[in-house]
Design a protein around this motif. Structure first.
Motif, PDB file in Angstrom:
ATOM      1  N   LEU A  82       0.803  -1.221   0.000  1.00  0.00           N
ATOM      2  CA  LEU A  82       0.000   0.000   0.000  1.00  0.00           C
ATOM      3  C   LEU A  82       0.838   1.274   0.000  1.00  0.00           C
ATOM      4  O   LEU A  82       0.317   2.347  -0.334  1.00  0.00           O
ATOM      5  CB  LEU A  82      -0.926   0.016   1.227  1.00  0.00           C
ATOM      6  CG  LEU A  82      -2.024  -1.042   1.260  1.00  0.00           C
ATOM      7  CD1 LEU A  82      -2.771  -0.978   2.579  1.00  0.00           C
ATOM      8  CD2 LEU A  82      -2.985  -0.855   0.092  1.00  0.00           C
ATOM      9  N   PHE A  83       2.115   1.169   0.363  1.00  0.00           N
ATOM     10  CA  PHE A  83       2.928   2.377   0.500  1.00  0.00           C
ATOM     11  C   PHE A  83       2.987   3.215  -0.779  1.00  0.00           C
ATOM     12  O   PHE A  83       2.803   4.444  -0.709  1.00  0.00           O
ATOM     13  CB  PHE A  83       4.349   2.020   0.954  1.00  0.00           C
ATOM     14  CG  PHE A  83       5.244   3.218   1.094  1.00  0.00           C
ATOM     15  CD1 PHE A  83       5.168   4.030   2.217  1.00  0.00           C
ATOM     16  CD2 PHE A  83       6.150   3.549   0.091  1.00  0.00           C
ATOM     17  CE1 PHE A  83       5.982   5.145   2.340  1.00  0.00           C
ATOM     18  CE2 PHE A  83       6.971   4.658   0.211  1.00  0.00           C
ATOM     19  CZ  PHE A  83       6.885   5.455   1.340  1.00  0.00           C
ATOM     20  N   PRO A  84       3.246   2.631  -1.977  1.00  0.00           N
ATOM     21  CA  PRO A  84       3.291   3.487  -3.176  1.00  0.00           C
ATOM     22  C   PRO A  84       2.001   4.243  -3.435  1.00  0.00           C
ATOM     23  O   PRO A  84       2.028   5.423  -3.819  1.00  0.00           O
ATOM     24  CB  PRO A  84       3.600   2.482  -4.304  1.00  0.00           C
ATOM     25  CG  PRO A  84       4.250   1.335  -3.624  1.00  0.00           C
ATOM     26  CD  PRO A  84       3.588   1.237  -2.293  1.00  0.00           C
ATOM     27  N   THR A  85       0.855   3.572  -3.209  1.00  0.00           N
ATOM     28  CA  THR A  85      -0.430   4.230  -3.451  1.00  0.00           C
ATOM     29  C   THR A  85      -0.679   5.345  -2.440  1.00  0.00           C
ATOM     30  O   THR A  85      -1.088   6.463  -2.815  1.00  0.00           O
ATOM     31  CB  THR A  85      -1.571   3.197  -3.381  1.00  0.00           C
ATOM     32  OG1 THR A  85      -1.327   2.159  -4.333  1.00  0.00           O
ATOM     33  CG2 THR A  85      -2.903   3.857  -3.678  1.00  0.00           C
ATOM     34  N   ASN A 145       1.208  12.801  -1.259  1.00  0.00           N
ATOM     35  CA  ASN A 145       2.141  13.762  -1.844  1.00  0.00           C
ATOM     36  C   ASN A 145       1.526  14.578  -2.973  1.00  0.00           C
ATOM     37  O   ASN A 145       2.099  15.588  -3.388  1.00  0.00           O
ATOM     38  CB  ASN A 145       3.385  13.047  -2.351  1.00  0.00           C
ATOM     39  CG  ASN A 145       4.376  12.727  -1.248  1.00  0.00           C
ATOM     40  OD1 ASN A 145       5.448  13.320  -1.130  1.00  0.00           O
ATOM     41  ND2 ASN A 145       4.020  11.769  -0.405  1.00  0.00           N
ATOM     42  N   SER A 146       0.365  14.135  -3.476  1.00  0.00           N
ATOM     43  CA  SER A 146      -0.299  14.938  -4.497  1.00  0.00           C
ATOM     44  C   SER A 146      -0.853  16.232  -3.914  1.00  0.00           C
ATOM     45  O   SER A 146      -1.180  17.163  -4.656  1.00  0.00           O
ATOM     46  CB  SER A 146      -1.433  14.134  -5.142  1.00  0.00           C
ATOM     47  OG  SER A 146      -2.460  13.871  -4.203  1.00  0.00           O
ATOM     48  N   PHE A 147      -0.971  16.314  -2.588  1.00  0.00           N
ATOM     49  CA  PHE A 147      -1.419  17.537  -1.916  1.00  0.00           C
ATOM     50  C   PHE A 147      -0.246  18.350  -1.381  1.00  0.00           C
ATOM     51  O   PHE A 147      -0.438  19.284  -0.616  1.00  0.00           O
ATOM     52  CB  PHE A 147      -2.367  17.192  -0.766  1.00  0.00           C
ATOM     53  CG  PHE A 147      -3.628  16.531  -1.207  1.00  0.00           C
ATOM     54  CD1 PHE A 147      -4.698  17.276  -1.693  1.00  0.00           C
ATOM     55  CD2 PHE A 147      -3.758  15.148  -1.149  1.00  0.00           C
ATOM     56  CE1 PHE A 147      -5.862  16.663  -2.085  1.00  0.00           C
ATOM     57  CE2 PHE A 147      -4.924  14.531  -1.545  1.00  0.00           C
ATOM     58  CZ  PHE A 147      -5.978  15.281  -2.027  1.00  0.00           C
ATOM     59  N   LEU A 181       1.784  13.772  -9.830  1.00  0.00           N
ATOM     60  CA  LEU A 181       1.162  13.025  -8.736  1.00  0.00           C
ATOM     61  C   LEU A 181      -0.352  13.223  -8.714  1.00  0.00           C
ATOM     62  O   LEU A 181      -1.109  12.282  -8.464  1.00  0.00           O
ATOM     63  CB  LEU A 181       1.775  13.459  -7.404  1.00  0.00           C
ATOM     64  CG  LEU A 181       3.247  13.107  -7.187  1.00  0.00           C
ATOM     65  CD1 LEU A 181       3.765  13.764  -5.910  1.00  0.00           C
ATOM     66  CD2 LEU A 181       3.445  11.605  -7.126  1.00  0.00           C
ATOM     67  N   ALA A 182      -0.805  14.442  -8.971  1.00  0.00           N
ATOM     68  CA  ALA A 182      -2.240  14.718  -8.973  1.00  0.00           C
ATOM     69  C   ALA A 182      -2.951  13.958 -10.091  1.00  0.00           C
ATOM     70  O   ALA A 182      -4.012  13.357  -9.868  1.00  0.00           O
ATOM     71  CB  ALA A 182      -2.488  16.215  -9.109  1.00  0.00           C
ATOM     72  N   ILE A 242      -5.924  10.946 -10.017  1.00  0.00           N
ATOM     73  CA  ILE A 242      -7.142  10.970 -10.818  1.00  0.00           C
ATOM     74  C   ILE A 242      -7.211   9.739 -11.725  1.00  0.00           C
ATOM     75  O   ILE A 242      -8.278   9.153 -11.926  1.00  0.00           O
ATOM     76  CB  ILE A 242      -7.195  12.267 -11.653  1.00  0.00           C
ATOM     77  CG1 ILE A 242      -7.292  13.475 -10.718  1.00  0.00           C
ATOM     78  CG2 ILE A 242      -8.362  12.242 -12.627  1.00  0.00           C
ATOM     79  CD1 ILE A 242      -7.218  14.806 -11.431  1.00  0.00           C
ATOM     80  N   TYR A 243      -6.059   9.328 -12.228  1.00  0.00           N
ATOM     81  CA  TYR A 243      -5.985   8.161 -13.104  1.00  0.00           C
ATOM     82  C   TYR A 243      -6.366   6.876 -12.365  1.00  0.00           C
ATOM     83  O   TYR A 243      -6.941   5.957 -12.955  1.00  0.00           O
ATOM     84  CB  TYR A 243      -4.563   8.050 -13.651  1.00  0.00           C
ATOM     85  CG  TYR A 243      -4.320   6.888 -14.570  1.00  0.00           C
ATOM     86  CD1 TYR A 243      -4.810   6.898 -15.869  1.00  0.00           C
ATOM     87  CD2 TYR A 243      -3.598   5.781 -14.147  1.00  0.00           C
ATOM     88  CE1 TYR A 243      -4.579   5.834 -16.722  1.00  0.00           C
ATOM     89  CE2 TYR A 243      -3.371   4.713 -14.991  1.00  0.00           C
ATOM     90  CZ  TYR A 243      -3.859   4.746 -16.280  1.00  0.00           C
ATOM     91  OH  TYR A 243      -3.632   3.690 -17.115  1.00  0.00           O
ATOM     92  N   MET A 244      -6.088   6.825 -11.065  1.00  0.00           N
ATOM     93  CA  MET A 244      -6.391   5.624 -10.282  1.00  0.00           C
ATOM     94  C   MET A 244      -7.852   5.541  -9.852  1.00  0.00           C
ATOM     95  O   MET A 244      -8.322   4.462  -9.469  1.00  0.00           O
ATOM     96  CB  MET A 244      -5.511   5.567  -9.025  1.00  0.00           C
ATOM     97  CG  MET A 244      -4.050   5.289  -9.296  1.00  0.00           C
ATOM     98  SD  MET A 244      -3.139   4.984  -7.763  1.00  0.00           S
ATOM     99  CE  MET A 244      -3.276   6.596  -6.962  1.00  0.00           C
ATOM    100  N   VAL A 245      -8.581   6.648  -9.895  1.00  0.00           N
ATOM    101  CA  VAL A 245      -9.938   6.674  -9.345  1.00  0.00           C
ATOM    102  C   VAL A 245     -10.889   5.699 -10.046  1.00  0.00           C
ATOM    103  O   VAL A 245     -11.565   4.904  -9.370  1.00  0.00           O
ATOM    104  CB  VAL A 245     -10.499   8.111  -9.372  1.00  0.00           C
ATOM    105  CG1 VAL A 245     -11.989   8.117  -9.059  1.00  0.00           C
ATOM    106  CG2 VAL A 245      -9.751   8.975  -8.362  1.00  0.00           C
ATOM    107  N   PRO A 246     -11.012   5.690 -11.381  1.00  0.00           N
ATOM    108  CA  PRO A 246     -11.990   4.783 -12.015  1.00  0.00           C
ATOM    109  C   PRO A 246     -11.759   3.306 -11.714  1.00  0.00           C
ATOM    110  O   PRO A 246     -12.712   2.615 -11.316  1.00  0.00           O
ATOM    111  CB  PRO A 246     -11.831   5.095 -13.517  1.00  0.00           C
ATOM    112  CG  PRO A 246     -11.325   6.493 -13.553  1.00  0.00           C
ATOM    113  CD  PRO A 246     -10.411   6.612 -12.379  1.00  0.00           C
TER     114      PRO A 246
END
Length: 314
Positions: free
Chosen positions: A41-44, A50-52, A281-282, A286-290
């Motif tokens: 889970l660490f990379p996710t 870090n996107s914030f 990162l942002a 967003i790419y991971m959401v769907p």
């Protein structure tokens, strides 16, 4: 204690006694599982938090890393002598990256919608084609059925890079290179869905089909009223797997599309990393959401569909 329906004595199992060795084993197993969960889970989590992080803070923490990657891209090896500060929680939360992605730079959202317009037709039409083909493999008795199905398995086992050149030649002959159809058409006729659905349809009891035929049901009624409802869990699981596979595609767009404006976000992500790291990162979040939402919504169907298909022999 007895079973009231069958009047058979039922032995009541008690709880297993926790011995010191068993307690130590459970603790050790739990620690190992926690370690693997952390590594997984660490990379996710790192990407999301870090996107914030503000651009200034990212540069201060990881500037040496990204500058080193740029130098290594020139063909040399770069060693980072300074310690990198991996920070999960930003000192100051910033939404500037998301503002850039969602409002100021429409090119990111354009690539996102390119991915959607590629993947959704592939998933829907691949399931439609695979459902009909799987029904034929499960119901039609011919001497060539096993041979054709074996060819499907061989095609499924081949890496996509092996079939990429034939796909390019076919797309070129059809005149659809550098169009959306160059990506969509090969995806529609993928053998993966046919294999999974066929394995499941073959386990549907023949007595159920024979009873429907005695009631006057034709092949279309058997297909729509029996096979499709019973295959619902498998259809969900196949849809999820196909969606994730084509959501992350890279080779197909690079070979079959020459216009960078038509690239999906999966291809564009590697180029984003060359610029603003915070924006990268942002857009990665967003790419991971769907796929994450799709998995959370259909997790039960995914597990059931795979387990049912795997339980079939032959």
């Amino acid at each position: 204690m007895t079973d009231a329906r069958l009047n058979i004595p039922v032995k009541k199992e008690g709880k297993k006694k926790l011995t010191p060795k068993r307690v130590l084993f459970l603790i050790a197993a739990m620690l190992v599982l926690v370690l693997f969960a952390y590594l997984f889970l660490f990379p996710t989590v790192f990407t999301f938090t870090n996107s914030f992080m503000s651009t200034t803070e990212i540069s201060a923490n990881y500037g040496k890393v990204f500058s080193g990657l740029g130098a290594a891209g020139d063909g040399g090896r770069v060693y980072i002598g300074e310690r990198v500060n991996l920070q999960l929680i930003p000192d100051k939360v910033s939404f500037s990256q998301y503002s850039t992605v969602l409002l100021k730079s429409p090119e990111y959202l354009l690539k996102f919608w390119n991915s959607v317009f590629y993947v959704l037709p592939i998933v829907l039409f691949q399931l439609a084609v695979a459902s009909g083909a799987s029904y034929a493999f499960a119901r039609v008795e011919t001497k060539f059925r096993s041979i054709v199905f074996f060819v499907y398995i061989i095609l499924m086992l081949m890496p996509y890079q092996v079939t990429l050149v034939p796909n390019y030649i076919v797309d070129s002959a059809l005149g659809i290179l550098n169009t959306r159809w160059a990506i969509i058409l090969p995806g529609i006729f993928s053998p993966f869905s046919v294999f999974i659905l066929t394995k499941y349809m073959r386990r549907i009891p023949s007595a159920m089909v024979e009873a429907a035929q005695l009631d006057g049901a034709g092949e279309w009624q058997i297909f729509t009223k029996i096979h499709m409802p019973l295959c619902r869990a498998t259809l969900y699981s196949v849809a999820i797997l196909v969606f994730i596979d084509y959501w992350n595609m890279v080779e197909q767009p690079l070979i079959l599309l020459s216009d960078a404006e038509m690239y999906p976000l999966s291809v564009f992500l590697s180029r984003i990393n060359q610029g603003d790291t915070g924006v990268a990162l942002a857009i990665a979040v967003i790419y991971m959401v769907p796929p994450v939402l799709l998995f959370l919504y259909s997790e039960e169907y995914l597990i059931d569909g795979i387990s049912y298909s795997a339980s079939v022999k032959g």
